[in-house]
Scaffold this motif. Structure first.
Motif, PDB file in Angstrom:
ATOM      1  N   LEU A 162       0.807  -1.219   0.000  1.00  0.00           N
ATOM      2  CA  LEU A 162       0.000   0.000   0.000  1.00  0.00           C
ATOM      3  C   LEU A 162       0.839   1.267   0.000  1.00  0.00           C
ATOM      4  O   LEU A 162       0.291   2.368   0.026  1.00  0.00           O
ATOM      5  N   THR A 199       0.377   4.897  -2.211  1.00  0.00           N
ATOM      6  CA  THR A 199      -1.008   4.993  -2.656  1.00  0.00           C
ATOM      7  C   THR A 199      -1.775   5.818  -1.640  1.00  0.00           C
ATOM      8  O   THR A 199      -1.283   6.146  -0.569  1.00  0.00           O
ATOM      9  N   PHE A 200      -3.007   6.147  -1.965  1.00  0.00           N
ATOM     10  CA  PHE A 200      -3.808   6.912  -1.024  1.00  0.00           C
ATOM     11  C   PHE A 200      -4.262   6.054   0.156  1.00  0.00           C
ATOM     12  O   PHE A 200      -4.772   6.577   1.150  1.00  0.00           O
ATOM     13  N   LEU A 201      -4.068   4.730   0.078  1.00  0.00           N
ATOM     14  CA  LEU A 201      -4.425   3.831   1.172  1.00  0.00           C
ATOM     15  C   LEU A 201      -3.267   3.548   2.128  1.00  0.00           C
ATOM     16  O   LEU A 201      -3.384   2.702   3.001  1.00  0.00           O
ATOM     17  N   ALA A 202      -2.176   4.255   1.977  1.00  0.00           N
ATOM     18  CA  ALA A 202      -0.993   4.010   2.805  1.00  0.00           C
ATOM     19  C   ALA A 202      -1.265   4.263   4.284  1.00  0.00           C
ATOM     20  O   ALA A 202      -0.633   3.654   5.139  1.00  0.00           O
ATOM     21  N   SER A 203      -2.214   5.108   4.574  1.00  0.00           N
ATOM     22  CA  SER A 203      -2.489   5.426   5.978  1.00  0.00           C
ATOM     23  C   SER A 203      -3.209   4.289   6.701  1.00  0.00           C
ATOM     24  O   SER A 203      -3.181   4.231   7.930  1.00  0.00           O
ATOM     25  N   ILE A 204      -3.836   3.384   5.963  1.00  0.00           N
ATOM     26  CA  ILE A 204      -4.540   2.272   6.622  1.00  0.00           C
ATOM     27  C   ILE A 204      -3.733   0.977   6.592  1.00  0.00           C
ATOM     28  O   ILE A 204      -4.252  -0.077   6.949  1.00  0.00           O
ATOM     29  N   GLU A 205      -2.479   1.045   6.201  1.00  0.00           N
ATOM     30  CA  GLU A 205      -1.647  -0.157   6.157  1.00  0.00           C
ATOM     31  C   GLU A 205      -1.488  -0.830   7.519  1.00  0.00           C
ATOM     32  O   GLU A 205      -1.563  -2.060   7.602  1.00  0.00           O
ATOM     33  N   THR A 207      -4.716  -2.882   8.104  1.00  0.00           N
ATOM     34  CA  THR A 207      -4.809  -4.113   7.311  1.00  0.00           C
ATOM     35  C   THR A 207      -3.863  -5.182   7.831  1.00  0.00           C
ATOM     36  O   THR A 207      -4.193  -6.367   7.798  1.00  0.00           O
TER      37      THR A 207
END
Length: 61
Positions: free
Chosen positions: A23, A26-32, A35
């Motif tokens: 991730l 990407t813009f989803l890096a903050s929720i890595e 996950t």
């Protein structure tokens, strides 16, 4: 064979996928971290369930 066992195995594999998903950048890096935690919990919980089913089946008639 119980079809739920295959569902548990698929859940364990999806837990590994959640851990290994890239991730970064990407813009989803903050929720890595989220996950990763969900993936580890899925692996642990469903692995323990499979061990329980195996031991229960071993000691049943």
């Amino acid at each position: 064979m119980n079809s739920r066992i295959f569902l548990f195995l698929a859940t364990i594999f999806s837990g590994f996928a959640l851990i290994r998903i890239p991730l970064a950048d990407t813009f989803l890096a903050s929720i890595e971290p989220v996950t990763t935690i969900i993936g580890v919990l899925a692996i642990l919980i469903f692995s323990l369930v499979l061990i329980y089913y195996g031991v229960r089946n071993l000691f049943s008639k």
